[in-house]
Design a protein around this motif. Structure first.
Motif, PDB file in Angstrom:
ATOM      1  N   HIS A  52       0.810  -1.226   0.000  1.00 20.66           N
ATOM      2  CA  HIS A  52       0.000   0.000   0.000  1.00 20.66           C
ATOM      3  C   HIS A  52       0.842   1.274   0.000  1.00 20.66           C
ATOM      4  O   HIS A  52       0.289   2.379  -0.029  1.00 20.66           O
ATOM      5  N   GLY A  53       2.153   1.124   0.067  1.00 23.82           N
ATOM      6  CA  GLY A  53       3.022   2.298   0.071  1.00 23.82           C
ATOM      7  C   GLY A  53       3.876   2.378  -1.172  1.00 23.82           C
ATOM      8  O   GLY A  53       3.648   3.187  -2.076  1.00 23.82           O
ATOM      9  N   ILE A  54       4.883   1.498  -1.254  1.00 19.16           N
ATOM     10  CA  ILE A  54       5.852   1.557  -2.344  1.00 19.16           C
ATOM     11  C   ILE A  54       5.234   1.201  -3.693  1.00 19.16           C
ATOM     12  O   ILE A  54       5.541   1.819  -4.710  1.00 19.16           O
ATOM     13  N   GLU A 113       9.968  -0.054  14.834  1.00 19.41           N
ATOM     14  CA  GLU A 113       9.517   1.042  13.964  1.00 19.41           C
ATOM     15  C   GLU A 113       9.689   0.592  12.516  1.00 19.41           C
ATOM     16  O   GLU A 113      10.805   0.303  12.082  1.00 19.41           O
ATOM     17  N   ILE A 114       8.586   0.511  11.794  1.00 22.72           N
ATOM     18  CA  ILE A 114       8.603   0.154  10.370  1.00 22.72           C
ATOM     19  C   ILE A 114       8.082   1.361   9.598  1.00 22.72           C
ATOM     20  O   ILE A 114       6.944   1.792   9.808  1.00 22.72           O
ATOM     21  N   ALA A 115       8.922   1.900   8.730  1.00 25.46           N
ATOM     22  CA  ALA A 115       8.558   3.122   8.003  1.00 25.46           C
ATOM     23  C   ALA A 115       8.746   2.931   6.509  1.00 25.46           C
ATOM     24  O   ALA A 115       9.587   2.134   6.063  1.00 25.46           O
ATOM     25  N   ASP A 116       7.940   3.655   5.732  1.00 29.90           N
ATOM     26  CA  ASP A 116       8.112   3.642   4.276  1.00 29.90           C
ATOM     27  C   ASP A 116       7.955   5.054   3.745  1.00 29.90           C
ATOM     28  O   ASP A 116       7.413   5.930   4.421  1.00 29.90           O
ATOM     29  N   THR A 117       8.464   5.273   2.558  1.00 27.79           N
ATOM     30  CA  THR A 117       8.355   6.589   1.916  1.00 27.79           C
ATOM     31  C   THR A 117       7.335   6.525   0.785  1.00 27.79           C
ATOM     32  O   THR A 117       7.514   7.139  -0.261  1.00 27.79           O
ATOM     33  N   GLY A 118       6.284   5.754   1.003  1.00 23.81           N
ATOM     34  CA  GLY A 118       5.252   5.585  -0.013  1.00 23.81           C
ATOM     35  C   GLY A 118       4.269   6.731  -0.049  1.00 23.81           C
ATOM     36  O   GLY A 118       4.554   7.856   0.383  1.00 23.81           O
ATOM     37  N   SER A 119       3.088   6.435  -0.528  1.00 26.07           N
ATOM     38  CA  SER A 119       2.083   7.479  -0.748  1.00 26.07           C
ATOM     39  C   SER A 119       1.419   7.957   0.528  1.00 26.07           C
ATOM     40  O   SER A 119       0.812   9.019   0.558  1.00 26.07           O
ATOM     41  N   GLN A 154       7.513  11.710   3.541  1.00 29.52           N
ATOM     42  CA  GLN A 154       6.198  11.199   3.163  1.00 29.52           C
ATOM     43  C   GLN A 154       6.124   9.727   3.544  1.00 29.52           C
ATOM     44  O   GLN A 154       7.124   9.100   3.889  1.00 29.52           O
ATOM     45  N   GLY A 155       4.915   9.187   3.483  1.00 30.93           N
ATOM     46  CA  GLY A 155       4.736   7.779   3.796  1.00 30.93           C
ATOM     47  C   GLY A 155       4.164   7.566   5.184  1.00 30.93           C
ATOM     48  O   GLY A 155       3.675   8.489   5.842  1.00 30.93           O
ATOM     49  N   LEU A 156       4.237   6.330   5.645  1.00 34.81           N
ATOM     50  CA  LEU A 156       3.696   5.937   6.935  1.00 34.81           C
ATOM     51  C   LEU A 156       4.786   5.358   7.838  1.00 34.81           C
ATOM     52  O   LEU A 156       5.788   4.832   7.356  1.00 34.81           O
ATOM     53  N   LYS A 157       4.523   5.440   9.131  1.00 34.86           N
ATOM     54  CA  LYS A 157       5.436   4.889  10.132  1.00 34.86           C
ATOM     55  C   LYS A 157       4.611   4.143  11.157  1.00 34.86           C
ATOM     56  O   LYS A 157       3.639   4.670  11.686  1.00 34.86           O
TER      57      LYS A 157
END
Length: 352
Positions: free
Chosen positions: A275-277, A300-306, A344-347
């Motif tokens: 849902h992110g990358i 902590e799991i983070a992504d720079t997705g939408s 940007q993204g979610l954490k």
């Protein structure tokens, strides 16, 4: 009746406390009135009777005013403190309650020319408030213990249901992973040596199913094994996304022996990928950070997705993330935080 109004107090609980005060005031002052000749004389007139009733109501109203801040401090402010620490504080609050309430009650009664005990009889206005304090706070502590016990019983019931469902799911899941990774190994052996990348991908996928089968049998695994599983999962995803997917794992080797529940991180990482990358044309980065703070293992799991504006909506997109949150709440009393990542993204954060 079970609606909470303030500090977690329900309407039903408030009415019970008020009823306790009214009954206590009635029987105490009825006893005094029937036992002391001066009280009967003072109450021989209708005005004297009203003064007696008003005086009784006043005294227990003062008790209530003194009780509220003490209760708040012990049961709200220090709710998470040890029981013996809160019990010791009663040694301080008890004389404050007794002498403070008596002084205010006597001063108001004298100002209004209401009856109150005098001379040696006034010792009852020290003994009774002390006894009342011990009884009421004894009830409060017992009721708190009752509520906590009810929560534990409810939680145990829910955990038994979760354990039963997990056991049934494990039984159903055992055949498929076991069969599949054996098939993968057979296919891998038939792949020509020239197609080494294909052989590697099949071997990696086989390892994933092997770990999944292990997860159905064990409650805890070393953090190192869970991370190896995640790395293999991300290797397969990277074969699909290639340079669009960047991976960063920040975990000290000192933590590798820490025990965690198996298959805890995979749904969260999968959510970041899916849902992110996957929604980003240029891809992005997934970072996994694990560290220890105050004896707790923090993730902590983070992504720079939408990213997403409505954080709660992501729990409706799949069962993996929802089940992980439920698992953390019910089995480990840990809350999952969904935050915006920078830039940007979610954490996702939680602690064990």
């Amino acid at each position: 009746m079970n609606r909470k109004i303030i500090w977690g107090i329900t309407v039903k609980e408030l009415l019970m406390v008020l009823a306790f005060y009214i009954v206590s005031a009635f029987f105490y002052h009825l006893t005094v009135w029937l036992s002391v000749a001066d009280v009967r004389k003072e109450s021989s007139s209708l005005f004297g009777l009203y003064a007696f009733i008003d005086g009784g109501a006043l005294q227990y109203f003062i008790f209530l005013l003194f009780t509220i801040p003490i209760w708040w401090f012990l049961f709200v402010r220090l709710k998470n403190s040890k029981l013996w620490e809160r019990l010791v504080l009663h040694i301080v609050f008890l004389p404050f309650f007794i002498f403070g309430s008596q002084k205010i009650y006597y001063e108001i009664s004298e100002a209004l020319e209401w009856f109150h005990l005098v001379g040696s009889s006034s010792v009852w206005d020290l003994y009774i408030p002390g006894l009342f304090y011990l009884i009421q706070f004894g009830i409060f502590h017992a009721y708190e213990h009752y509520l906590e016990n009810q929560k534990k019983l409810k939680l145990e019931g829910e955990l038994k249901q979760v354990a039963l469902k997990s056991e049934l799911a494990a039984i159903k899941a055992q055949l498929n992973p076991h069969f599949l990774y054996n098939v993968f190994n057979t296919i891998n052996a038939s792949v020509p040596p020239k197609q080494e990348k294909t052989r590697t991908l099949i071997a990696t996928l086989s390892d994933l199913f092997r770990y999944q089968l292990k997860a159905t049998k064990e409650e805890w695994v070393p953090l190192e094994e869970e991370l190896e599983f995640i790395k293999k999962y991300l290797e397969l995803e990277k074969a699909r996304f290639e340079e669009r997917l960047k991976i960063e794992i920040n975990v000290s080797q000192d933590l590798y022996t820490e025990k965690i529940p198996p298959m805890l991180l995979q749904p969260l990482v999968e959510n970041s990928v899916k849902h992110g990358i996957a929604n980003e044309l240029n891809g992005g980065k997934i970072s996994i950070s694990i560290f220890k703070d105050n004896e707790k293992l923090k993730f902590e799991i983070a992504d720079t997705g939408s990213g997403v504006k409505d954080k709660e909506s992501i729990f409706g997109k799949g069962v993996g993330l929802t089940n992980t949150r439920f698992r953390l709440q019910k089995m480990y009393q840990s809350q999952m935080e969904i935050l915006d990542n920078e830039p940007q993204g979610l954490k996702i954060r939680f602690a064990l």
